[in-house]
Each structure stands twice: as structure tokens, then as C-alpha cells.
Scaffold this motif. Structure first.
Motif, PDB file in Angstrom:
ATOM      1  N   ALA A  44       0.850  -1.199   0.000  1.00  0.00           N
ATOM      2  CA  ALA A  44       0.000   0.000   0.000  1.00  0.00           C
ATOM      3  C   ALA A  44       0.879   1.241   0.000  1.00  0.00           C
ATOM      4  CB  ALA A  44      -0.911   0.014   1.217  1.00  0.00           C
ATOM      5  N   PRO A  45       0.359   2.336  -0.553  1.00  0.00           N
ATOM      6  CA  PRO A  45       1.090   3.598  -0.467  1.00  0.00           C
ATOM      7  C   PRO A  45       0.955   4.178   0.938  1.00  0.00           C
ATOM      8  CG  PRO A  45      -1.018   3.958  -1.522  1.00  0.00           C
ATOM      9  CD  PRO A  45      -0.907   2.477  -1.274  1.00  0.00           C
ATOM     10  N   LEU A  46       1.729   5.199   1.223  1.00  0.00           N
ATOM     11  CA  LEU A  46       1.617   5.864   2.523  1.00  0.00           C
ATOM     12  C   LEU A  46       0.351   6.701   2.636  1.00  0.00           C
ATOM     13  CD1 LEU A  46       5.311   7.006   3.097  1.00  0.00           C
ATOM     14  CD2 LEU A  46       4.093   5.114   4.208  1.00  0.00           C
ATOM     15  N   ALA A  47      -0.105   7.257   1.527  1.00  0.00           N
ATOM     16  CA  ALA A  47      -1.287   8.128   1.550  1.00  0.00           C
ATOM     17  C   ALA A  47      -2.510   7.358   2.025  1.00  0.00           C
ATOM     18  CB  ALA A  47      -1.543   8.711   0.165  1.00  0.00           C
ATOM     19  N   GLY A  48      -3.250   7.962   2.952  1.00  0.00           N
ATOM     20  CA  GLY A  48      -4.441   7.320   3.490  1.00  0.00           C
ATOM     21  C   GLY A  48      -5.521   7.070   2.460  1.00  0.00           C
ATOM     22  N   ASP A  49      -5.540   7.857   1.400  1.00  0.00           N
ATOM     23  CA  ASP A  49      -6.545   7.659   0.359  1.00  0.00           C
ATOM     24  C   ASP A  49      -5.992   6.862  -0.825  1.00  0.00           C
ATOM     25  OD1 ASP A  49      -4.850   9.597  -0.643  1.00  0.00           O
ATOM     26  OD2 ASP A  49      -6.451  10.907  -1.370  1.00  0.00           O
ATOM     27  N   GLY A  50      -4.782   6.331  -0.683  1.00  0.00           N
ATOM     28  CA  GLY A  50      -4.174   5.525  -1.747  1.00  0.00           C
ATOM     29  C   GLY A  50      -4.797   4.145  -1.815  1.00  0.00           C
ATOM     30  N   HIS A  51      -4.551   3.467  -2.909  1.00  0.00           N
ATOM     31  CA  HIS A  51      -5.139   2.154  -3.146  1.00  0.00           C
ATOM     32  C   HIS A  51      -4.235   1.044  -2.623  1.00  0.00           C
ATOM     33  CE1 HIS A  51      -7.264   4.724  -6.005  1.00  0.00           C
ATOM     34  NE2 HIS A  51      -8.245   3.842  -5.900  1.00  0.00           N
ATOM     35  N   VAL A  52      -4.806   0.175  -1.789  1.00  0.00           N
ATOM     36  CA  VAL A  52      -4.113  -1.020  -1.326  1.00  0.00           C
ATOM     37  C   VAL A  52      -4.074  -1.988  -2.499  1.00  0.00           C
ATOM     38  CG1 VAL A  52      -4.223  -2.972   0.281  1.00  0.00           C
ATOM     39  CG2 VAL A  52      -4.889  -0.671   1.044  1.00  0.00           C
ATOM     40  N   ASN A  53      -2.954  -2.686  -2.654  1.00  0.00           N
ATOM     41  CA  ASN A  53      -2.832  -3.650  -3.744  1.00  0.00           C
ATOM     42  C   ASN A  53      -2.674  -5.050  -3.171  1.00  0.00           C
ATOM     43  OD1 ASN A  53      -2.455  -4.195  -6.663  1.00  0.00           O
ATOM     44  ND2 ASN A  53      -0.499  -4.978  -5.953  1.00  0.00           N
ATOM     45  N   LEU A  54      -3.329  -6.013  -3.803  1.00  0.00           N
ATOM     46  CA  LEU A  54      -3.197  -7.418  -3.438  1.00  0.00           C
ATOM     47  C   LEU A  54      -3.071  -8.208  -4.728  1.00  0.00           C
ATOM     48  CD1 LEU A  54      -3.287  -9.660  -1.301  1.00  0.00           C
ATOM     49  CD2 LEU A  54      -5.771  -9.655  -1.550  1.00  0.00           C
ATOM     50  N   SER A  55      -1.956  -8.910  -4.880  1.00  0.00           N
ATOM     51  CA  SER A  55      -1.692  -9.637  -6.126  1.00  0.00           C
ATOM     52  C   SER A  55      -1.429 -11.109  -5.867  1.00  0.00           C
ATOM     53  CB  SER A  55      -0.445  -9.061  -6.820  1.00  0.00           C
ATOM     54  OG  SER A  55      -0.645  -7.741  -7.204  1.00  0.00           O
ATOM     55  N   PRO A  56      -2.064 -11.999  -6.644  1.00  0.00           N
ATOM     56  CA  PRO A  56      -1.726 -13.419  -6.557  1.00  0.00           C
ATOM     57  C   PRO A  56      -0.472 -13.696  -7.379  1.00  0.00           C
ATOM     58  CG  PRO A  56      -3.471 -13.100  -8.154  1.00  0.00           C
ATOM     59  CD  PRO A  56      -3.160 -11.743  -7.581  1.00  0.00           C
ATOM     60  N   LYS A  57       0.344 -14.608  -6.908  1.00  0.00           N
ATOM     61  CA  LYS A  57       1.546 -15.050  -7.619  1.00  0.00           C
ATOM     62  C   LYS A  57       1.559 -16.565  -7.581  1.00  0.00           C
ATOM     63  CE  LYS A  57       3.065 -10.793  -7.820  1.00  0.00           C
ATOM     64  NZ  LYS A  57       3.062 -10.040  -9.047  1.00  0.00           N
ATOM     65  N   GLY A  58       2.131 -17.178  -8.610  1.00  0.00           N
ATOM     66  CA  GLY A  58       2.104 -18.626  -8.523  1.00  0.00           C
ATOM     67  C   GLY A  58       2.825 -19.407  -9.585  1.00  0.00           C
ATOM     68  N   ARG A  59       3.509 -18.759 -10.523  1.00  0.00           N
ATOM     69  CA  ARG A  59       4.231 -19.580 -11.493  1.00  0.00           C
ATOM     70  C   ARG A  59       5.232 -20.458 -10.756  1.00  0.00           C
ATOM     71  NH1 ARG A  59       5.726 -15.692 -16.538  1.00  0.00           N
ATOM     72  NH2 ARG A  59       7.083 -17.417 -17.068  1.00  0.00           N
ATOM     73  N   GLN A  60       5.211 -21.729 -11.083  1.00  0.00           N
ATOM     74  CA  GLN A  60       6.037 -22.711 -10.388  1.00  0.00           C
ATOM     75  C   GLN A  60       7.514 -22.316 -10.414  1.00  0.00           C
ATOM     76  OE1 GLN A  60       5.613 -26.648 -11.945  1.00  0.00           O
ATOM     77  NE2 GLN A  60       6.456 -27.586 -10.124  1.00  0.00           N
ATOM     78  N   GLY A  61       8.144 -22.372  -9.261  1.00  0.00           N
ATOM     79  CA  GLY A  61       9.570 -22.113  -9.146  1.00  0.00           C
ATOM     80  C   GLY A  61       9.963 -20.655  -9.065  1.00  0.00           C
ATOM     81  N   THR A  62       8.982 -19.746  -9.008  1.00  0.00           N
ATOM     82  CA  THR A  62       9.296 -18.319  -9.040  1.00  0.00           C
ATOM     83  C   THR A  62       9.463 -17.704  -7.655  1.00  0.00           C
ATOM     84  OG1 THR A  62       6.959 -17.703  -9.194  1.00  0.00           O
ATOM     85  CG2 THR A  62       8.166 -17.995 -11.269  1.00  0.00           C
ATOM     86  N   LEU A  63       9.446 -18.519  -6.616  1.00  0.00           N
ATOM     87  CA  LEU A  63       9.656 -18.058  -5.253  1.00  0.00           C
ATOM     88  C   LEU A  63      10.811 -18.856  -4.656  1.00  0.00           C
ATOM     89  CD1 LEU A  63       8.156 -16.507  -2.669  1.00  0.00           C
ATOM     90  CD2 LEU A  63       7.847 -18.894  -2.058  1.00  0.00           C
ATOM     91  N   GLY A  86      19.568 -18.154  -9.552  1.00  0.00           N
ATOM     92  CA  GLY A  86      19.124 -19.068  -8.505  1.00  0.00           C
ATOM     93  C   GLY A  86      17.742 -19.650  -8.728  1.00  0.00           C
ATOM     94  N   PHE A  87      16.979 -19.088  -9.655  1.00  0.00           N
ATOM     95  CA  PHE A  87      15.629 -19.585  -9.945  1.00  0.00           C
ATOM     96  C   PHE A  87      15.630 -20.632 -11.058  1.00  0.00           C
ATOM     97  CE2 PHE A  87      14.769 -15.635  -7.768  1.00  0.00           C
ATOM     98  CZ  PHE A  87      13.663 -15.935  -6.995  1.00  0.00           C
ATOM     99  N   GLY A  88      16.773 -20.844 -11.707  1.00  0.00           N
ATOM    100  CA  GLY A  88      16.893 -21.878 -12.730  1.00  0.00           C
ATOM    101  C   GLY A  88      15.869 -21.762 -13.834  1.00  0.00           C
ATOM    102  N   GLU A  89      15.128 -22.825 -14.058  1.00  0.00           N
ATOM    103  CA  GLU A  89      14.159 -22.921 -15.154  1.00  0.00           C
ATOM    104  C   GLU A  89      12.971 -21.968 -15.002  1.00  0.00           C
ATOM    105  OE1 GLU A  89      14.448 -24.910 -17.955  1.00  0.00           O
ATOM    106  OE2 GLU A  89      16.473 -25.243 -17.186  1.00  0.00           O
ATOM    107  N   ALA A  90      12.755 -21.425 -13.812  1.00  0.00           N
ATOM    108  CA  ALA A  90      11.602 -20.535 -13.593  1.00  0.00           C
ATOM    109  C   ALA A  90      11.780 -19.190 -14.286  1.00  0.00           C
ATOM    110  CB  ALA A  90      11.364 -20.329 -12.106  1.00  0.00           C
ATOM    111  N   ASP A  91      13.033 -18.810 -14.579  1.00  0.00           N
ATOM    112  CA  ASP A  91      13.270 -17.578 -15.326  1.00  0.00           C
ATOM    113  C   ASP A  91      12.531 -17.707 -16.655  1.00  0.00           C
ATOM    114  OD1 ASP A  91      14.218 -15.279 -16.503  1.00  0.00           O
ATOM    115  OD2 ASP A  91      16.270 -15.992 -16.708  1.00  0.00           O
TER     116      ASP A  91
END
Length: 191
Positions: A27-46, A112-117
């Protein structure tokens, strides 16, 4: 029910590594800013780099909200929840940093992510944990994993790096967030 941890213990690491999807909140610091929530999930990308540091590959798309928030204030939360097996939710609250293509650390981190790149990689997000916790997850439903979606990799895999850079330059929320915070430096450096 909930517990806090000083580090990502082996049991938590195993749980995190076995999940097919995780969520990133910023989220931004501004009280009226938009909170962001993103799903992530490509295999091996974490990857868990050490007992207090997590990194994931950030692929291009139509927005760069998390990057903009991290550049402004660094606050980020990652969350994993069990959709199968015993109920559990793990959160890593911390400080995040985008490591861009022109950063000297980029190549070593990506290696370090190997094939996930893959195509459309624009940054590696490195998160240093300040608080690690788990909670029961009793209300999280069971859901079955079928397979990876390969649409993103296929779509951007048909583009050269130059074409990806042109795509990124045309999207209004890659250079700045929806709240106008600086996000990606455009044009993206080549890989």
C-alpha cells in the motif's frame, strides 16, 4: 491459535515451498491511496534465500503497483494458505526491494531460480522479514490444484525482449502506480 516466529523455521519453509499460490499485499503511505493485493504462482518463481529473506520473480504485465509501493515505503506482506492438507496460513511481513534488470545483483539472483526464469521478467522482489506468523486457516476452503496456467509465458514468449519493452512502455500503470507513484523506470533496460 496464531504464533509469531523469529525466522522462517524448516516447518514453515516446507509449507511455503509446497503451496501453489501466494499473495502479495502492499500500500502507499497516503491514506486515500489504493491497497494492492496480487496473486503469484508460477512454479519455481519463489525462493527462500535464508531464514529471514524471501525472493520472487516479478513478471511484466499491465501494472506495477507493488514495485511503486516498495519504492515509496518498502512495506509488504506475503501470504500463503493451505488449500489442501491441514489448515494453515503463513505470513511474512517485511520490507521489500525490487532488484531491476540493470542492478548488479539481478543476474545472480535470477540464476538461482533456474528454469523458472522466463519471458517478461522485469525484476526480482527481495523481502526481508520483520514479522513471521502463522494462523489456523480453519476457514480457508479446500481447493484442488489442476495445473499451471501457461498463458503469460506463452504470450510473452512470442515477443522478443525489445517487443516486451515496447509493450511495457505503452501500459500506463507500469511507469507509475494508479495513485501516481513512480514504478518502473522506462524504457526497461535490455536483459
Amino acid at each position: 491459535m496464531g504464533k509469531e516466529y523469529e525466522r522462517i523455521e524448516p516447518r514453515l519453509q516446507e509449507f511455503i515451498e509446497n503451496q501453489k499460490v501466494f499473495f502479495v499485499a502492499s500500500a502507499p503511505l497516503a491514506g486515500d491511496g489504493h491497497v494492492n493485493l496480487s496473486p503469484k504462482g508460477r512454479q519455481g518463481t519463489l525462493r527462500i534465500l535464508d531464514d529471514r529473506t524471501v525472493a520472487y520473480l516479478d513478471f511484466g504485465g499491465s501494472h506495477a503497483e507493488t514495485i511503486a509501493h516498495l519504492r515509496e515505503n518498502g512495506r509488504v506482506t506475503l501470504m500463503w494458505c493451505a488449500f489442501e492438507g491441514p489448515p494453515n496460513i503463513v505470513r511474512v511481513h517485511g520490507r521489500g526491494e525490487p532488484v531491476f534488470r540493470d542492478d548488479p545483483r539481478f543476474a545472480e539472483l535470477v540464476a538461482g531460480f533456474g528454469e523458472a526464469d522466463g519471458p517478461a521478467l522485469r525484476a526480482v522482489i527481495v523481502v526481508t522479514a520483520e514479522l513471521i506468523s502463522d494462523t489456523c486457516g480453519f476457514a480457508v476452503p479446500f481447493m484442488d490444484y489442476r495445473s499451471e496456467r501457461d498463458l503469460h509465458a506463452d504470450y510473452f514468449g512470442r515477443k522478443s525482449d525489445e517487443e516486451f519493452r515496447e509493450y511495457t512502455n505503452k501500459k500506463p500503470y507500469n511507469n507509475a502506480s494508479i495513485d501516481g507513484l513512480p514504478a518502473m523506470e522506462l524504457p526497461l533496460p535490455p536483459r
